[in-house]
Scaffold this motif. Structure first.
Motif, PDB file in Angstrom:
ATOM      1  N   TYR C 330       1.308  -1.065   0.109  1.00 35.95           N
ATOM      2  CA  TYR C 330       0.121   0.086   0.020  1.00 35.95           C
ATOM      3  C   TYR C 330       0.990   1.071   0.260  1.00 35.95           C
ATOM      4  N   GLY C 331       2.545   1.293   0.278  1.00 33.48           N
ATOM      5  CA  GLY C 331       3.246   2.088   0.559  1.00 33.48           C
ATOM      6  C   GLY C 331       2.274   3.532   1.391  1.00 33.48           C
ATOM      7  N   ASN C 332       2.238   4.919   0.077  1.00 36.58           N
ATOM      8  CA  ASN C 332       1.919   5.741   1.072  1.00 36.58           C
ATOM      9  C   ASN C 332       0.471   5.900   1.571  1.00 36.58           C
ATOM     10  N   MET C 333      -0.034   5.227   0.782  1.00 42.59           N
ATOM     11  CA  MET C 333      -1.769   4.820   0.692  1.00 42.59           C
ATOM     12  C   MET C 333      -2.214   4.335   2.059  1.00 42.59           C
ATOM     13  N   VAL C 334      -1.128   3.518   3.001  1.00 48.01           N
ATOM     14  CA  VAL C 334      -1.883   2.839   4.142  1.00 48.01           C
ATOM     15  C   VAL C 334      -3.135   3.838   5.014  1.00 48.01           C
ATOM     16  N   PRO C 335      -3.792   2.597   5.633  1.00 44.83           N
ATOM     17  CA  PRO C 335      -4.800   3.072   6.240  1.00 44.83           C
ATOM     18  C   PRO C 335      -4.162   4.577   7.424  1.00 44.83           C
ATOM     19  N   ARG C 336      -5.466   5.434   7.876  1.00 41.50           N
ATOM     20  CA  ARG C 336      -4.997   7.057   8.383  1.00 41.50           C
ATOM     21  C   ARG C 336      -3.706   6.250   9.963  1.00 41.50           C
ATOM     22  N   ASP C 337      -4.678   4.978  10.928  1.00 37.09           N
ATOM     23  CA  ASP C 337      -4.103   4.812  12.095  1.00 37.09           C
ATOM     24  C   ASP C 337      -2.392   4.118  11.471  1.00 37.09           C
ATOM     25  N   VAL C 338      -2.105   3.566  10.879  1.00 39.18           N
ATOM     26  CA  VAL C 338      -1.283   2.749  10.554  1.00 39.18           C
ATOM     27  C   VAL C 338      -0.135   4.277  10.508  1.00 39.18           C
ATOM     28  N   ALA C 339      -0.320   5.031   9.142  1.00 38.02           N
ATOM     29  CA  ALA C 339       0.468   5.933   8.831  1.00 38.02           C
ATOM     30  C   ALA C 339       1.104   7.352  10.105  1.00 38.02           C
ATOM     31  N   SER C 340      -0.719   7.438  10.829  1.00 33.40           N
ATOM     32  CA  SER C 340      -0.029   8.130  11.924  1.00 33.40           C
ATOM     33  C   SER C 340       1.078   7.622  13.477  1.00 33.40           C
ATOM     34  N   ARG C 341       0.314   5.974  13.526  1.00 34.03           N
ATOM     35  CA  ARG C 341       1.222   5.716  14.086  1.00 34.03           C
ATOM     36  C   ARG C 341       3.423   5.032  13.818  1.00 34.03           C
ATOM     37  N   ALA C 342       2.749   4.417  12.109  1.00 35.76           N
ATOM     38  CA  ALA C 342       4.446   5.116  11.761  1.00 35.76           C
ATOM     39  C   ALA C 342       5.222   6.805  11.624  1.00 35.76           C
ATOM     40  N   ALA C 343       4.544   7.555  11.449  1.00 35.71           N
ATOM     41  CA  ALA C 343       5.049   8.660  11.739  1.00 35.71           C
ATOM     42  C   ALA C 343       5.078   9.820  13.283  1.00 35.71           C
ATOM     43  N   LYS C 344       4.620   8.557  13.628  1.00 33.13           N
ATOM     44  CA  LYS C 344       5.377   9.093  15.835  1.00 33.13           C
ATOM     45  C   LYS C 344       6.113   8.331  16.061  1.00 33.13           C
ATOM     46  N   GLU C 345       5.956   7.205  15.471  1.00 30.62           N
ATOM     47  CA  GLU C 345       7.224   5.683  15.594  1.00 30.62           C
ATOM     48  C   GLU C 345       8.261   7.007  15.219  1.00 30.62           C
ATOM     49  N   ARG C 346       8.919   6.845  13.824  1.00 32.33           N
ATOM     50  CA  ARG C 346      10.129   7.945  13.504  1.00 32.33           C
ATOM     51  C   ARG C 346      10.401   9.213  14.893  1.00 32.33           C
ATOM     52  N   CYS C 347       9.435   9.674  14.724  1.00 37.27           N
ATOM     53  CA  CYS C 347       9.652  11.412  15.085  1.00 37.27           C
ATOM     54  C   CYS C 347       9.951  11.042  16.257  1.00 37.27           C
ATOM     55  N   ASP C 348       9.726   9.866  18.060  1.00 38.12           N
ATOM     56  CA  ASP C 348       9.545   9.104  19.073  1.00 38.12           C
ATOM     57  C   ASP C 348      10.993   8.668  18.430  1.00 38.12           C
ATOM     58  N   ALA C 349      11.526   8.274  17.612  1.00 39.49           N
ATOM     59  CA  ALA C 349      13.198   7.335  17.482  1.00 39.49           C
ATOM     60  C   ALA C 349      14.398   8.734  17.340  1.00 39.49           C
ATOM     61  N   GLY C 350      13.379  10.264  17.483  1.00 37.23           N
ATOM     62  CA  GLY C 350      14.363  11.382  16.577  1.00 37.23           C
ATOM     63  C   GLY C 350      14.961  11.082  15.263  1.00 37.23           C
ATOM     64  N   TYR C 351      13.784  11.112  14.384  1.00 32.06           N
ATOM     65  CA  TYR C 351      14.390  11.347  12.951  1.00 32.06           C
ATOM     66  C   TYR C 351      13.301  12.084  11.778  1.00 32.06           C
ATOM     67  N   GLY C 352      12.235  13.209  13.285  1.00 31.97           N
ATOM     68  CA  GLY C 352      11.473  13.970  13.328  1.00 31.97           C
ATOM     69  C   GLY C 352      12.065  15.088  12.504  1.00 31.97           C
ATOM     70  N   VAL C 353      11.484  16.085  11.893  1.00 27.91           N
ATOM     71  CA  VAL C 353      11.806  17.413  11.253  1.00 27.91           C
ATOM     72  C   VAL C 353      11.392  18.035  11.402  1.00 27.91           C
ATOM     73  N   GLY C 354      12.007  19.854  11.562  1.00 23.98           N
ATOM     74  CA  GLY C 354      11.127  21.048  11.786  1.00 23.98           C
ATOM     75  C   GLY C 354      11.969  21.412  13.431  1.00 23.98           C
ATOM     76  N   SER C 355      11.799  22.466  13.496  1.00 23.96           N
ATOM     77  CA  SER C 355      12.173  23.289  14.472  1.00 23.96           C
ATOM     78  C   SER C 355      11.589  22.256  15.513  1.00 23.96           C
ATOM     79  N   SER C 356      10.560  21.450  15.946  1.00 22.35           N
ATOM     80  CA  SER C 356      10.124  20.812  17.056  1.00 22.35           C
ATOM     81  C   SER C 356      10.645  19.249  17.004  1.00 22.35           C
ATOM     82  N   LYS C 357      11.117  19.518  15.908  1.00 25.48           N
ATOM     83  CA  LYS C 357      11.394  17.479  15.451  1.00 25.48           C
ATOM     84  C   LYS C 357       9.916  16.785  15.371  1.00 25.48           C
ATOM     85  N   LEU C 358       9.255  17.503  15.431  1.00 28.61           N
ATOM     86  CA  LEU C 358       7.697  16.644  15.451  1.00 28.61           C
ATOM     87  C   LEU C 358       7.300  16.924  14.432  1.00 28.61           C
ATOM     88  N   SER C 359       7.704  16.430  13.178  1.00 29.97           N
ATOM     89  CA  SER C 359       6.689  16.551  11.765  1.00 29.97           C
ATOM     90  C   SER C 359       8.021  15.783  10.986  1.00 29.97           C
TER      91      SER C 359
END
Lengths: 273, 267, 643
Positions: C330-359
């Motif tokens: 499904y790539g970028n078209m996974v359902p919303r819950d899956v996409a959201s958690r994946a973004a949170k997982e990356r940011c929590d692991a320190g890979y986030g971008v922007g000044s807050s590192k939460l994006s």
């Protein structure tokens, strides 16, 4: 661009219209705000003002707002004499404080039109718009009566052009910015939207006559083609739709039995309580 | 008859009348200017044109009734809409107003043609009164002028310095008025089209300039010298009547006076 | 924790094959004759897609409809902000779509926590919705040949989403609003704008009216009717920051809940993956960037944690397209819950971008290169414009930065197949009910549900209620109305009389922070217990120390907000209790204790294949958890897999 503005703050002087209710006289009151972040939206700045007023024991400023993403049409405000502030194609909720400079005086007034009476402070009554739509701004189709959606093809151009008009958010900036407080752009947006689609065709004469009649009885002003409405419209509705409205009106008035009989030429609002 | 009443009573109907009469008066301006340009062709051409025009009395009466009718409707609706428009703002006006159209300034000194139609219209109305007194009713004419041929008459009127100034200003004001009014009439009559409207707007501006220059040019016209009436003192008589009514206001707009409460915008 | 498989929860699903259930309901339902309809009054609260559609349809049938909204016009309801589109199983793209596939996608997308029969009906009605809206003059996108265009949305492998640029919700709502205005003009519907419902009035256990406040005059008004329809939207604003409009609230639903309507699955909230990140403490709301952007945008973060470089400085090889990496199918078209958690997982692991590192980045450079800027502008112009307005960054030149935000609530008042709550005569439509989306809603399905409920379900089921129940004559002079109105008045008086130090807004922010930290994208038992404690003491402090200025007899926005936040302070606790009781991860509800080795949600179908519906038992008493078991006869239970 980018984040160069992060962390910048402004000190502002606000001149805000305060009015207890429709029967009372209103007046401007001056307030000072310090340390407003340029990242804030204009309404977030007003949130800060209200928090400050509450602490000072003064009642907060009432202003209409809802979605805060530029689509519901609830927010209004004449900001330094401009409907929705200085940016084109923008509602007040999408206006950001980076657009202002340190020390600036900002005058905030409600929409002013006889047809939009002030309810309190910056809140006005725009129910005249609902009554105009009631006077014909719809397609009469019963629920469940619709034919298969693809049975009537509509050219992409017609659909896009209809949508250009249908994007109106009903905020009233056109009325507020017009020197005559005319509602022509609002009415034109609906007439033009439905006139360009086959679904709107059967009722087009009744629609334009009814809506213009209602607009007139709400005592909006006349259009004098100054195009201020178009410049103030946050949804980018063009005055070419007003020309289409005029055309539709002529066709309806001189070319349809309804117009020649003089029906629907004046209407009175129904509904409401 | 209700459709007729609706035309005069509904906001959009009033615009049709404003636009329609405005365009008709624009058409008259063109005819009037074309006729006047014959002054440059010399006395014979101009006099024969003027006399021919007056030979057909019936046509003249119909045309004059049409012109006066259009002008009166135009002015009447200007007053009606202007008062409605003032009322539509409500009891309290804005403390401050600025345009959102790039480059436009809303205040008394900013003479944008489309926001000053009421003012230019009023000036034109005053001018027309004077112009009719000068040429049609010949109120100020002495015996010499009353007796003069049309060409000489024109020269006599335009020989006065005050007339020169007034007629020049009037030409410019009419030009400003029609530069908005011409294009605006198309919008009001629903003849706006995204493809043609820019052209119509350009034509409108060119038309305004042409009217201003065309009519304004007669104050520099040397007909006075040619017929030997450089100064009012030397005017002579010649029997004829003058064909013209007047260049009338050509607009469809319902102008309102600039509101005093509109202030100079801040930077 | 007591959980009953209760007789209170009779879903009233007709028997027979799933394809025939709705027909079988219609065959057996009772009707009201056309001449008798004008004798019945129906109250509709809320004028979003569900409310406006129901009010218009019922009025058109001949019922006397009274329609209420807190906004200044019915056209403002927050359905208007839906951007991406509306699903329908038209199969116009000839890509194998069908009612059955839409049904299966929705059940699966909802992580098998929705009622099958409701979902099937929704899929069936989806086609009628498009027909209806087109007939109303909704200018859906068209192909050059004049037929309707579609686009793809998350969680599906077909193109079934109809759209009108990035403002589909607006166009659909305006269509429904116009239909409603037509009925107002015709006299069958009466509009009460700037009214806030404060309570539900039941007489002999049947919903017979509402008490509301006229927000302009402050007057408390009573309205009697033969049926009450709540179409009052979701409760996402319990988080303070959400993509909901500022006015969205739980008050109407919560008041009805306290009068006996069970609340279903309150813990199911949808965190939308593509929203504009928070910039500071002043922030008052979050703005969604339509899911449709994921059709052309690619989500990535730098491979190196805390990478200080700007996106353009990071070469292709050093970018981690983590959705494409983790979910190749499904790539970028996974359902919303899956996409959201994946973004949170990356940011929590320190890979986030922007000044807050939460994006994370949502990058259109490839799409712009392949299709040209004009094509991208045509599809998403207004979204890009909005992004630039808010962030002052140009998404045509540099990638958008996005982060998940609260967007939609799948939970809501429990309803049966008739959309009737546990209070007879009270129906709940649209986002306000719990019914069709299970634990996660697929994109472009909210509009579908709102309109299906309003246009095509309520008119039948409300008629059935009116025709089959004996409804004695009740007017607003009935003593119950006086009692309830008095209670509402007292409550407002109490808010106004506290005269404390803190603003309503500050309590709301604090509640939101608690909910986001402990009951947000991931939850655990300890955190939820902490949250319950914090909410309880915040609520107590609120009733001691809140400052609601002004009086009740005119427009008073602080008072409006005060009442709403007071209800959120009660509701937030119930949400946490529901999240605590649901010892599994499902869709939008992710319990850290219940995950697979690769951090995917782990359901427990043995114990939790049910709807949890909560019963209010009075002030200070813990609510009772009831259970409606869910069976999956037609779309068998399976582990969701988007890999």
């Amino acid at each position: 661009m980018s984040h160069s503005t992060t962390g910048k703050t402004l000190n502002l002087k606000l001149r805000v219209w305060r009015q207890k209710d429709n029967a009372s006289r209103g007046e401007f009151r001056d307030y000072a705000l310090v340390g407003i972040s340029t990242e804030m939206s204009f309404l977030e700045m007003l949130d800060i003002l209200n928090e400050q007023l509450l602490q000072q024991g003064e009642e907060p400023v009432n202003f209409d707002h809802d979605c805060r993403e530029g689509i519901c049409g609830t927010c209004s405000l004449m900001i330094n004499g401009q409907a929705h502030g200085p940016d084109n194609g923008t509602t007040t909720c999408q206006l950001h404080m980076r657009r202002f400079h340190d020390g600036q005086m900002i005058t905030i007034e409600p929409w002013r039109a006889k047809a939009f009476p002030v309810i309190r402070d910056l809140v006005v009554d725009r129910s005249a718009f609902d009554r105009i739509i009631q006077a014909g701004g719809y397609v009469s189709v019963r629920t469940g009566q619709a034919p298969e959606a693809n049975s009537v093809p509509i050219s992409k151009n017609d659909q896009e052009s209809a949508l250009d008009a249908a994007v109106c958010i009903g905020c009233g900036a056109c009325v507020a910015s017009c020197k005559n407080a005319s509602a022509m752009l609002f009415v034109a947006a609906k007439v033009s939207h439905l006139a360009q689609l086959p679904q709107g065709a059967p009722e087009r004469a009744a629609r334009v006559l009814g809506m213009v009649g209602q607009m007139d009885s709400e005592e909006f002003g006349n259009c004098t083609n100054t195009s201020e409405c178009e410049a103030a419209c946050p949804a980018g509705v063009s005055v070419t739709h007003i020309a289409r409205l005029n055309r539709e009106y002529a066709k309806a008035l001189y070319g349809s039995p309804l117009g020649l009989k003089g029906e629907l030429l004046t209407s009175s609002g129904t509904g409401g309580d | 008859m209700s459709w007729l009443l609706a035309t005069l009573r509904s906001s959009v109907g009033k615009k049709f009348v404003m636009g329609g009469t405005g365009l008709f008066l624009c058409f008259f301006l063109v005819v009037h200017l074309a006729g006047n340009l014959l002054l440059y062709a010399g006395p014979d051409a101009y006099n024969s044109y003027a006399n021919k025009l007056h030979e057909n009395v019936a046509l003249l009466i119909v045309a004059e009734i049409g012109l006066f009718g259009a002008m009166l409707l135009h002015i009447y609706l200007a007053f009606v809409t202007a008062s409605e428009n003032r009322a539509a703002r409500g009891a309290t006006d804005y403390a401050m107003r600025q345009s959102k159209i790039p480059g436009r300034v809303i205040h008394v000194a900013g003479l944008a043609p489309d926001t000053t139609m009421y003012i230019t219209g009023a000036l034109i109305f005053g001018y027309i009164a004077l112009h009719l007194c000068d040429f049609k009713f010949e109120v100020f004419a002495d015996a010499a002028q009353l007796a003069a041929d049309p060409y000489t008459k024109a020269a006599m009127v335009l020989s006065s310095t005050s007339r020169k100034v007034i007629y020049a200003i009037a030409a410019i004001v009419v030009g400003i008025h029609v530069s908005h009014g011409f294009a605006s009439a198309f919008q009001s009559l629903g003849l706006n089209h995204p493809k043609y409207m820019p052209t119509i707007k350009t034509i409108s501006k060119v038309f305004g300039v042409a009217v201003a220059i065309g009519f304004g040019s007669f104050v520099t016209w040397d007909g006075q010298r040619r017929c030997g009436c450089e100064s009012p003192a030397t005017m002579e008589t010649a029997p004829t009547t003058m064909p013209s009514t007047a260049p009338a206001a050509a607009t469809e707009s319902a102008p309102a006076p600039t509101t005093p409460a509109e202030t100079v915008p801040q930077s | 924790m007591s959980s009953d498989s209760s007789t209170l929860l009779n879903s009233r699903v007709p028997g027979g094959p799933i394809e025939q259930k709705w027909d079988s309901f219609k065959r057996d339902q009772k009707l009201v004759a056309p001449n008798s309809r004008r004798k019945y009054e129906v109250i509709v609260v809320g004028t979003g897609l569900a409310g406006a559609a129901a009010a218009a349809s019922l009025a058109e049938m001949g019922y006397k409809v009274k329609v209420f909204c807190f906004q200044d016009s019915p056209r403002r309801a927050h359905s208007i902000a839906a951007q991406g589109g509306i699903n329908a199983a038209k199969n116009y793209h000839n890509d194998g779509d069908s009612v059955w596939r839409l049904f299966v996608d929705t059940v699966k997308g909802g992580d098998f926590r929705a009622r099958e029969a409701n979902v099937y009906r929704l899929a069936q009605l989806s086609e009628n919705i498009i027909d209806q809206c087109v007939a109303q003059g909704v200018p859906f996108a068209r192909e050059y040949g004049g037929t309707l265009a579609n686009r793809t949305f998350g969680g599906t492998q077909v193109s079934r989403t109809f759209y009108a640029r990035g403002q589909t919700g607006q166009q659909l709502l305006i269509g429904a609003y116009q239909a409603l205005m037509r009925q107002v003009a015709g006299g069958n519907a009466t509009l009460y704008a700037r009214r806030e419902m404060l309570d539900l009035v039941t007489v002999d256990g049947v919903a017979r009216g509402i008490v509301c406040r006229n927000l302009t005059t402050g007057k408390i008004e009573s309205h009697a009717a033969h049926a009450v329809l709540l179409c009052t939207g979701g409760y996402g604003n319990v988080f303070y920051l959400s993509t909901n409009a500022k006015g969205c609230n739980v008050t109407a639903a919560w008041r009805a809940h306290k009068r006996g309507a069970l609340f279903g699955n309150p813990c199911y909230t949808q965190i939308h993956p593509t929203c504009i990140p928070v910039t500071g403490d002043h922030q008052s709301k979050l703005t969604l960037m339509s899911e449709s952007l994921r059709n052309d945008g690619r989500v990535w973060v730098p491979k190196q944690a805390n990478d200080p470089r700007t996106p353009s400085q990071i070469p292709e090889g050093e970018r981690d397209y983590y959705l494409e990496r983790r979910y190749p199918a499904y790539g970028n078209m996974v359902p919303r819950d899956v996409a959201s958690r994946a973004a949170k997982e990356r940011c929590d692991a320190g890979y986030g971008v922007g000044s807050s590192k939460l994006s994370v980045y949502l990058d259109f450079s490839r799409a712009i290169k392949e299709q040209g800027e004009a094509a991208i502008r045509g599809k998403y112009g207004n979204l890009f414009h909005m992004y630039q307005k808010i962030t002052d960054e140009n998404p045509y030149q540099s990638p958008m930065r996005i982060y998940p935000a609260v967007h939609y609530t799948m939970g809501g008042l429990w309803v049966d197949y008739h959309l009737e709550s546990t209070i007879p005569g009270m129906f709940v439509l649209g986002e306000a009910n719990f019914s069709d989306h299970g634990a996660n809603r697929l994109g472009a399905s909210a509009l579908m549900q709102g309109l299906a409920d309003g246009y095509f379900i309520a008119p039948y089921t409300v008629s059935n209620h009116l025709a089959s129940r004996k409804l004695p004559e009740v007017t607003d002079a009935h003593p119950r109305f006086r009692e309830v109105a008095e209670e509402a008045r007292m409550r407002l008086q109490r808010l106004l009389s506290i005269d404390g130090k803190r603003s309503v807004d500050s309590y709301h922010r604090e509640l939101g922070q608690i909910m986001w930290n402990y009951c947000g994208m991931s939850r655990n038992a300890a955190g939820l217990n902490t949250a319950i404690g914090k909410i309880t003491s915040l609520r107590e402090d609120f009733w001691r120390n809140v400052n609601v200025p002004g009086v009740g007899e005119n427009l008073n926005q602080s008072l409006e907000l005060g009442g709403r936040v007071a209800d959120f302070l009660e509701f937030g606790e119930l949400m946490c209790r529901d999240a605590l009781a649901r010892e599994e991860s499902a869709g939008g509800h992710f319990r850290e204790e219940h995950q697979t080795a690769d951090n995917e949600a782990k359901r427990d179908d043995e114990k939790f294949a049910h709807v949890a519906a909560w019963e209010y038992l009075g002030e200070g008493t813990q609510e009772k958890r009831h259970v409606e078991p869910l069976t999956f006869e037609f779309c068998p239970l399976q582990v969701r897999n988007y890999k």
